[in-house]
Design a protein around this motif. Sequence first.
Motif, PDB file in Angstrom:
ATOM      1  N   ASN A  12       0.817  -1.215   0.000  1.00 30.19           N
ATOM      2  CA  ASN A  12       0.000   0.000   0.000  1.00 30.19           C
ATOM      3  C   ASN A  12       0.853   1.269   0.000  1.00 30.19           C
ATOM      4  N   GLU A  13       2.168   1.129   0.044  1.00 32.31           N
ATOM      5  CA  GLU A  13       3.054   2.289  -0.073  1.00 32.31           C
ATOM      6  C   GLU A  13       3.277   2.683  -1.533  1.00 32.31           C
ATOM      7  N   PHE A  14       2.674   1.944  -2.453  1.00 27.98           N
ATOM      8  CA  PHE A  14       2.849   2.195  -3.878  1.00 27.98           C
ATOM      9  C   PHE A  14       1.516   2.518  -4.540  1.00 27.98           C
ATOM     10  N   SER A  15       1.533   3.510  -5.421  1.00 23.29           N
ATOM     11  CA  SER A  15       0.412   3.710  -6.350  1.00 23.29           C
ATOM     12  C   SER A  15       0.793   2.941  -7.609  1.00 23.29           C
ATOM     13  N   TYR A  16      -0.187   2.367  -8.278  1.00 24.38           N
ATOM     14  CA  TYR A  16       0.133   1.556  -9.455  1.00 24.38           C
ATOM     15  C   TYR A  16      -1.073   1.474 -10.379  1.00 24.38           C
ATOM     16  N   VAL A  17      -0.777   1.077 -11.610  1.00 26.06           N
ATOM     17  CA  VAL A  17      -1.820   0.801 -12.588  1.00 26.06           C
ATOM     18  C   VAL A  17      -1.619  -0.627 -13.089  1.00 26.06           C
ATOM     19  N   LYS A  18      -2.733  -1.258 -13.435  1.00 25.05           N
ATOM     20  CA  LYS A  18      -2.680  -2.628 -13.919  1.00 25.05           C
ATOM     21  C   LYS A  18      -3.036  -2.662 -15.406  1.00 25.05           C
ATOM     22  N   ASP A  20      -3.534  -5.798 -18.605  1.00 24.41           N
ATOM     23  CA  ASP A  20      -4.092  -7.157 -18.636  1.00 24.41           C
ATOM     24  C   ASP A  20      -3.121  -8.186 -18.062  1.00 24.41           C
ATOM     25  N   VAL A  21      -1.818  -7.869 -18.117  1.00 25.63           N
ATOM     26  CA  VAL A  21      -0.832  -8.877 -17.750  1.00 25.63           C
ATOM     27  C   VAL A  21       0.158  -8.481 -16.665  1.00 25.63           C
ATOM     28  N   SER A  22       0.228  -7.190 -16.335  1.00 23.39           N
ATOM     29  CA  SER A  22       1.242  -6.777 -15.365  1.00 23.39           C
ATOM     30  C   SER A  22       0.858  -5.477 -14.661  1.00 23.39           C
ATOM     31  N   VAL A  23       1.724  -5.082 -13.733  1.00 21.80           N
ATOM     32  CA  VAL A  23       1.539  -3.875 -12.936  1.00 21.80           C
ATOM     33  C   VAL A  23       2.688  -2.912 -13.216  1.00 21.80           C
ATOM     34  N   THR A  24       2.356  -1.620 -13.295  1.00 19.25           N
ATOM     35  CA  THR A  24       3.353  -0.561 -13.359  1.00 19.25           C
ATOM     36  C   THR A  24       3.220   0.271 -12.092  1.00 19.25           C
ATOM     37  N   ILE A  25       4.301   0.372 -11.335  1.00 19.88           N
ATOM     38  CA  ILE A  25       4.297   1.234 -10.154  1.00 19.88           C
ATOM     39  C   ILE A  25       4.454   2.668 -10.639  1.00 19.88           C
ATOM     40  N   VAL A  46       4.976  -7.252 -11.152  1.00 22.41           N
ATOM     41  CA  VAL A  46       5.362  -5.846 -11.303  1.00 22.41           C
ATOM     42  C   VAL A  46       6.430  -5.814 -12.386  1.00 22.41           C
ATOM     43  N   ALA A  47       6.075  -5.251 -13.547  1.00 22.18           N
ATOM     44  CA  ALA A  47       6.966  -5.265 -14.706  1.00 22.18           C
ATOM     45  C   ALA A  47       7.661  -3.933 -14.945  1.00 22.18           C
ATOM     46  N   GLU A  48       7.150  -2.854 -14.362  1.00 19.47           N
ATOM     47  CA  GLU A  48       7.708  -1.537 -14.687  1.00 19.47           C
ATOM     48  C   GLU A  48       7.675  -0.605 -13.484  1.00 19.47           C
ATOM     49  N   LEU A  49       8.732   0.190 -13.383  1.00 18.74           N
ATOM     50  CA  LEU A  49       8.758   1.326 -12.469  1.00 18.74           C
ATOM     51  C   LEU A  49       8.537   2.540 -13.349  1.00 18.74           C
ATOM     52  N   GLY A  50       7.433   3.215 -13.175  1.00 15.55           N
ATOM     53  CA  GLY A  50       7.021   4.284 -14.065  1.00 15.55           C
ATOM     54  C   GLY A  50       7.853   5.547 -13.969  1.00 15.55           C
ATOM     55  N   ALA A  66      13.388  -9.432 -10.178  1.00 16.35           N
ATOM     56  CA  ALA A  66      13.598  -9.864 -11.562  1.00 16.35           C
ATOM     57  C   ALA A  66      12.360  -9.643 -12.435  1.00 16.35           C
ATOM     58  N   SER A  67      11.194  -9.468 -11.840  1.00 14.72           N
ATOM     59  CA  SER A  67       9.979  -9.239 -12.636  1.00 14.72           C
ATOM     60  C   SER A  67      10.009  -7.895 -13.361  1.00 14.72           C
ATOM     61  N   VAL A  68      10.781  -6.933 -12.848  1.00 16.31           N
ATOM     62  CA  VAL A  68      10.840  -5.594 -13.449  1.00 16.31           C
ATOM     63  C   VAL A  68      11.738  -5.630 -14.681  1.00 16.31           C
ATOM     64  N   ASN A  69      11.179  -5.184 -15.832  1.00 14.71           N
ATOM     65  CA  ASN A  69      11.975  -5.142 -17.054  1.00 14.71           C
ATOM     66  C   ASN A  69      12.128  -3.732 -17.616  1.00 14.71           C
TER      67      ASN A  69
END
Length: 176
Positions: A12-18, A20-25, A46-50, A66-69
Amino acid sequence: QSKNLKIETMQNEFSYVKSDVSVTITKYNGNQKRIAIPSVIDNMPVAELGAECFIETDVEYVWIPASVNKIGDKCFFGVITLKDVVFEDSSTISEIGNRAFAETSFENKSSVDSSGAVVINGILIRHFGSGDIVLSDDIKQIAGGAFLDRQDITSVTINLLMCLRRETRVRLYASL
């Protein structure tokens, strides 16, 4: 990189968007100095740090799973307290945005190699060399801002055949 280091970061310390397949913080809302990016939020990787998601924080240490690309433009820009970034597996990083680590202690001091380059998984994020720069064959991408404000560089040489073979992306936002 202490293996005994205890880091607790709440989702809950992160805002994020989803998608269809992953989350971007999109924003870190906490106040911890040492954080671990979660690898999963709402049962999605979690695939991206925005872009700009850590601006105006006092983070000193970040562990990236490792999930972050992808790390977005100016993700940690100006976080001068950021001293260390540890990747669970840096080989999963395929894109680092424009000035993602600019004006941080991590970029300016701790990660500079003997040639003056700061490289993460073959992505040149900053170069502090001067004169004639010859980039190693390991460079597969040049992030935006890598040569920003480097008026003392007279030329940059890259191995074009290696770049073409590896489908290198070169994103230069500053003239040399």
